[in-house]
Design a protein around this motif. Structure first.
Motif, PDB file in Angstrom:
ATOM      1  N   ALA A 113       0.826  -1.216   0.000  1.00 13.29           N
ATOM      2  CA  ALA A 113       0.000   0.000   0.000  1.00 13.29           C
ATOM      3  C   ALA A 113       0.855   1.259   0.000  1.00 13.29           C
ATOM      4  O   ALA A 113       0.369   2.337   0.354  1.00 13.29           O
ATOM      5  N   GLY A 114       2.118   1.147  -0.389  1.00 15.87           N
ATOM      6  CA  GLY A 114       3.037   2.270  -0.324  1.00 15.87           C
ATOM      7  C   GLY A 114       3.136   3.039  -1.631  1.00 15.87           C
ATOM      8  O   GLY A 114       3.196   2.451  -2.712  1.00 15.87           O
ATOM      9  N   PHE A 115       3.156   4.379  -1.520  1.00 10.53           N
ATOM     10  CA  PHE A 115       3.306   5.249  -2.686  1.00 10.53           C
ATOM     11  C   PHE A 115       4.172   6.442  -2.318  1.00 10.53           C
ATOM     12  O   PHE A 115       4.173   6.889  -1.161  1.00 10.53           O
ATOM     13  N   ALA A 116       4.864   6.971  -3.302  1.00  8.54           N
ATOM     14  CA  ALA A 116       5.535   8.264  -3.177  1.00  8.54           C
ATOM     15  C   ALA A 116       4.930   9.168  -4.232  1.00  8.54           C
ATOM     16  O   ALA A 116       5.074   8.920  -5.443  1.00  8.54           O
ATOM     17  N   VAL A 117       4.228  10.198  -3.800  1.00 10.87           N
ATOM     18  CA  VAL A 117       3.541  11.123  -4.697  1.00 10.87           C
ATOM     19  C   VAL A 117       4.380  12.393  -4.784  1.00 10.87           C
ATOM     20  O   VAL A 117       4.607  13.066  -3.774  1.00 10.87           O
ATOM     21  N   GLU A 118       4.822  12.727  -5.988  1.00 11.03           N
ATOM     22  CA  GLU A 118       5.686  13.894  -6.176  1.00 11.03           C
ATOM     23  C   GLU A 118       4.983  14.936  -7.034  1.00 11.03           C
ATOM     24  O   GLU A 118       4.514  14.647  -8.137  1.00 11.03           O
ATOM     25  N   THR A 119       4.901  16.147  -6.507  1.00 16.39           N
ATOM     26  CA  THR A 119       4.460  17.299  -7.286  1.00 16.39           C
ATOM     27  C   THR A 119       5.667  18.178  -7.543  1.00 16.39           C
ATOM     28  O   THR A 119       6.794  17.841  -7.155  1.00 16.39           O
ATOM     29  N   ALA A 120       5.450  19.306  -8.200  1.00 16.14           N
ATOM     30  CA  ALA A 120       6.571  20.177  -8.535  1.00 16.14           C
ATOM     31  C   ALA A 120       7.331  20.645  -7.299  1.00 16.14           C
ATOM     32  O   ALA A 120       8.556  20.827  -7.342  1.00 16.14           O
ATOM     33  N   ARG A 121       6.615  20.806  -6.183  1.00 16.69           N
ATOM     34  CA  ARG A 121       7.258  21.395  -5.005  1.00 16.69           C
ATOM     35  C   ARG A 121       7.165  20.540  -3.752  1.00 16.69           C
ATOM     36  O   ARG A 121       7.560  20.991  -2.673  1.00 16.69           O
ATOM     37  N   SER A 122       6.649  19.349  -3.864  1.00 16.59           N
ATOM     38  CA  SER A 122       6.466  18.551  -2.654  1.00 16.59           C
ATOM     39  C   SER A 122       6.568  17.064  -2.958  1.00 16.59           C
ATOM     40  O   SER A 122       6.476  16.636  -4.113  1.00 16.59           O
ATOM     41  N   VAL A 123       6.736  16.286  -1.893  1.00 17.81           N
ATOM     42  CA  VAL A 123       6.697  14.832  -1.991  1.00 17.81           C
ATOM     43  C   VAL A 123       5.970  14.291  -0.769  1.00 17.81           C
ATOM     44  O   VAL A 123       6.189  14.753   0.359  1.00 17.81           O
ATOM     45  N   VAL A 124       5.058  13.342  -1.001  1.00 16.81           N
ATOM     46  CA  VAL A 124       4.316  12.691   0.072  1.00 16.81           C
ATOM     47  C   VAL A 124       4.594  11.192  -0.023  1.00 16.81           C
ATOM     48  O   VAL A 124       4.203  10.551  -1.003  1.00 16.81           O
ATOM     49  N   VAL A 125       5.246  10.646   0.985  1.00 17.38           N
ATOM     50  CA  VAL A 125       5.521   9.210   1.038  1.00 17.38           C
ATOM     51  C   VAL A 125       4.456   8.561   1.916  1.00 17.38           C
ATOM     52  O   VAL A 125       4.265   8.941   3.068  1.00 17.38           O
ATOM     53  N   MET A 126       3.768   7.573   1.354  1.00 10.40           N
ATOM     54  CA  MET A 126       2.623   6.950   2.019  1.00 10.40           C
ATOM     55  C   MET A 126       2.919   5.495   2.387  1.00 10.40           C
ATOM     56  O   MET A 126       3.281   4.698   1.527  1.00 10.40           O
ATOM     57  N   ASP A 127       2.775   5.178   3.649  1.00 12.55           N
ATOM     58  CA  ASP A 127       2.828   3.795   4.147  1.00 12.55           C
ATOM     59  C   ASP A 127       3.971   2.965   3.558  1.00 12.55           C
ATOM     60  O   ASP A 127       3.742   1.880   2.993  1.00 12.55           O
ATOM     61  N   PRO A 128       5.212   3.425   3.686  1.00 12.22           N
ATOM     62  CA  PRO A 128       6.320   2.614   3.160  1.00 12.22           C
ATOM     63  C   PRO A 128       6.578   1.398   4.054  1.00 12.22           C
ATOM     64  O   PRO A 128       6.991   1.526   5.203  1.00 12.22           O
ATOM     65  N   TRP A 129       6.298   0.213   3.544  1.00 13.36           N
ATOM     66  CA  TRP A 129       6.547  -1.052   4.245  1.00 13.36           C
ATOM     67  C   TRP A 129       7.696  -1.738   3.515  1.00 13.36           C
ATOM     68  O   TRP A 129       7.507  -2.350   2.480  1.00 13.36           O
ATOM     69  N   LEU A 130       8.899  -1.633   4.058  1.00 15.34           N
ATOM     70  CA  LEU A 130      10.096  -2.023   3.324  1.00 15.34           C
ATOM     71  C   LEU A 130      11.015  -2.962   4.092  1.00 15.34           C
ATOM     72  O   LEU A 130      11.974  -3.473   3.525  1.00 15.34           O
ATOM     73  N   THR A 131      10.752  -3.199   5.372  1.00 21.54           N
ATOM     74  CA  THR A 131      11.629  -4.059   6.146  1.00 21.54           C
ATOM     75  C   THR A 131      11.656  -5.477   5.582  1.00 21.54           C
ATOM     76  O   THR A 131      10.620  -5.999   5.148  1.00 21.54           O
ATOM     77  N   GLU A 132      12.828  -6.080   5.613  1.00 24.82           N
ATOM     78  CA  GLU A 132      12.958  -7.451   5.130  1.00 24.82           C
ATOM     79  C   GLU A 132      12.352  -8.463   6.103  1.00 24.82           C
ATOM     80  O   GLU A 132      12.250  -9.645   5.769  1.00 24.82           O
ATOM     81  N   ARG A 133      11.947  -8.005   7.280  1.00 21.58           N
ATOM     82  CA  ARG A 133      11.344  -8.905   8.262  1.00 21.58           C
ATOM     83  C   ARG A 133       9.830  -9.006   8.105  1.00 21.58           C
ATOM     84  O   ARG A 133       9.157  -9.705   8.867  1.00 21.58           O
ATOM     85  N   GLY A 134       9.267  -8.295   7.129  1.00 21.57           N
ATOM     86  CA  GLY A 134       7.847  -8.396   6.878  1.00 21.57           C
ATOM     87  C   GLY A 134       7.019  -7.764   7.980  1.00 21.57           C
ATOM     88  O   GLY A 134       7.426  -6.787   8.618  1.00 21.57           O
ATOM     89  N   ALA A 135       5.840  -8.326   8.237  1.00 27.79           N
ATOM     90  CA  ALA A 135       4.917  -7.774   9.238  1.00 27.79           C
ATOM     91  C   ALA A 135       4.243  -8.907   9.997  1.00 27.79           C
ATOM     92  O   ALA A 135       4.254 -10.064   9.570  1.00 27.79           O
ATOM     93  N   PHE A 136       3.646  -8.558  11.125  1.00 33.96           N
ATOM     94  CA  PHE A 136       2.906  -9.503  11.967  1.00 33.96           C
ATOM     95  C   PHE A 136       3.787 -10.698  12.329  1.00 33.96           C
ATOM     96  O   PHE A 136       3.464 -11.842  12.055  1.00 33.96           O
ATOM     97  N   ASP A 137       4.927 -10.346  12.950  1.00 37.23           N
ATOM     98  CA  ASP A 137       5.882 -11.365  13.369  1.00 37.23           C
ATOM     99  C   ASP A 137       6.378 -12.178  12.179  1.00 37.23           C
ATOM    100  O   ASP A 137       6.547 -13.401  12.261  1.00 37.23           O
TER     101      ASP A 137
END
Length: 538
Positions: A9-33
């Protein structure tokens, strides 16, 4: 505006003057144990996301939608060195996210209530916050460079989409969860036939919710995101290859949408992690090198599992009997503490049996009406709810390394219920933290206190019903009718039989439906239309 897909569910939204990083899930350990892993894998994007958030020159925002660890990744966020960006989070009654980010050391933290706008140069972002019962979530909209992106992710705002689009105007790109993210029926003891039937119904119900959202939002493009994850723990690996379950891929969804919405103008897109979409042209201006195809899926997943095998070997350890006995005693205390705070205990008409698999002869019996937890040697009732879990997994909850909800989402448990009826109070008892139990009960009472009614038209019949769903308060004026008599909740797709007083097929709750003659002033009439019948495809 450009959107880089970060996986799940992760996105990086870039406009001319801004960046919004959304829900970056990047760990190699995953989630929920480590039960859930990113699919496709996206760990190689961590340096790119760090660069986006750490490089000055533009306004930088980090948005975290809710607490689930496939959206909120503390391990990755800890690797960010320069933290002169703004963190945007929803303001929930449970303050966990606010407490964590208050200590994080970033430029500022904005905890947003529902509907709050945060301006930036050339545009703004806006949060939509939803909190009912055990569900806490949010959605985000970014408007900039004359374009608009709405990321619904897991947030069940389907009953509000019409109002949102009316207020905000045309939406260019829309994304919403299409795959399951719950432990039913995955963790339940069903026959293969029953399991498949429930899974298929849940899957098509989720697809129908996406289709109806697209009918309302009418975006230029829909991005498939927020699932499915994959399951690389050897004890869960079989879930990836079940013929029918609640974790479909985007290809299956798109086939459904093409039949369900023939001629729809929206473009359906399935990005790979690292792909960059230009919203103006709806073309991918950059594609990641790694592409996962249906033909190569089996080999890809097995290689992925081999690479992650050391992670799961680390989890295994043999426990001494004394350790198991101690965990058993701690679990009994934990359950009693939860029960003491469950003000709605008298509503639960069946006991809960909890079994540590290492001690099958020492069951814990939760007597809700008696408000006590006893140790017994066997199951006493045919009407009951049961949970089986290993001591090694349970201790991680007792040690507060996992929340109860994270544990349930780890799928490392087996459940059964007889009769097979959803019991929301018992469900809340299992999933809610001790400190949140009173707030959970207050939320249930608050939902039940809503007495406004609405009128539903079905052919020549008209019914007056309670407007808000008794489950979690969704606006049923935005629902629809199926099979000529079932009013469907737009949020969780519960069905209420209008010909049977509005009784719910799930658990017997009711909308108190009655034939409508004259519409009183406070009622809001919204005719509902039967959903087209779509032949399911597996």
């Amino acid at each position: 505006m450009r959107i880089t897909f970060l996986g799940h569910a992760g996105f990086a939204v870039e406009t001319a003057r801004s960046v919004v990083v959304m829900d970056p899930w990047l760990t190699e350990r995953g989630a929920f144990d480590s039960a859930w892993m990113q699919l496709p894998r996206n760990h190689h994007l961590a340096p790119r996301v760090r660069e986006l958030l750490e490089t000055p020159g533009r306004e930088r925002f980090l948005y975290v939608s809710h607490e689930h660890k496939d959206h909120f990744d503390p391990e990755f966020l800890a690797t960010l060195q320069r933290r002169d960006f703004t963190v945007v989070i929803p303001r929930f009654l449970r303050s966990e996210l606010q407490d964590i980010f208050a200590k994080y050391g970033c430029k500022r933290v904005i905890a947003c209530e529902d509907g709050r706008e945060i301006p930036f140069k050339g545009g703004y972002l806006k949060l939509y916050v939803s909190e009912q019962g055990t569900n806490r979530d949010s959605a985000v909209m970014v408007r900039g460079d004359g374009q608009c992106f709405i990321n619904l992710n897991d947030c069940k705002l389907h009953d509000r989409l019409a109002r949102i689009t009316e207020e905000e105007g045309p939406i260019d790109v829309f994304t919403a969860q299409f795959s399951g993210a719950i432990w039913h029926p995955t963790c339940y003891e069903y026959s293969p036939e029953t399991y498949a039937a429930i899974s298929l119904k849940k899957r098509d119900s989720k697809f129908e919710a996406v289709a109806r959202a697209l009918e309302v939002v009418r975006p230029r493009a829909y991005l498939a995101s927020a699932g499915p994850a994959c399951f690389l723990d050897p004890t869960l690996f079989h879930l990836n290859f079940e013929k029918v379950n609640i974790f479909p891929n985007a290809t299956t969804l798109f086939r459904f949408l093409e039949q369900r919405l023939p001629g729809a103008a929206s473009k359906y897109l399935e990005p790979m992690p690292g792909d960059v979409l230009d919203i103006g042209s709806l073309d991918f201006v950059s594609l990641d090198q790694e592409r996962v195809t249906q033909e190569g899926f089996d080999a890809y997943l097995r290689k992925y599992a081999d690479d992650m095998a050391p992670l799961f070997r680390e989890r295994r350890r043999n426990m001494l009997r004394a350790e198991v006995d101690e965990i058993h005693a701690r679990l009994r205390v934990e359950l009693q503490r939860k029960l003491d705070l469950l003000d709605l205990h008298e509503r639960v008409g069946m006991p809960l049996y909890v079994e540590l698999t290492e001690l099958p002869e020492r069951l814990l019996r939760v007597d809700f009406k008696g408000r006590r937890v006893d140790e017994v040697s066997e199951l006493r009732e045919t009407t009951r709810y049961t949970m089986k879990v290993s001591a090694a997994d349970m201790v991680r909850v007792l040690d507060r390394k996992l929340t109860w909800e994270d544990f349930l989402l780890s799928f490392r448990l087996r459940l059964s219920r007889s009769p097979d009826v959803y019991e929301p109070i018992l469900h809340g008892f299992l999933g809610v933290e001790i400190e949140d139990m009173r707030a959970f009960c207050e939320g249930v009472r608050s939902t039940e206190s809503q007495r406004e009614r609405t009128v539903v038209s079905v052919g020549q019949k008209r019914f007056s019903v309670q407007r808000f769903c008794p489950h979690q308060g969704a606006d049923l004026a935005e629902g629809w009718v199926e099979e000529g008599k079932y009013l469907v909740c737009p949020r969780h797709r519960w069905q209420f039989d209008l010909d049977d007083g509005g009784r719910c097929l799930m658990n017997g709750s009711t909308l108190c439906a009655e034939p409508a003659t004259d519409v009183v002033p406070e009622e809001t009439e919204k005719p509902t239309v039967p959903a087209p019948v779509v032949e399911p495809r597996v």
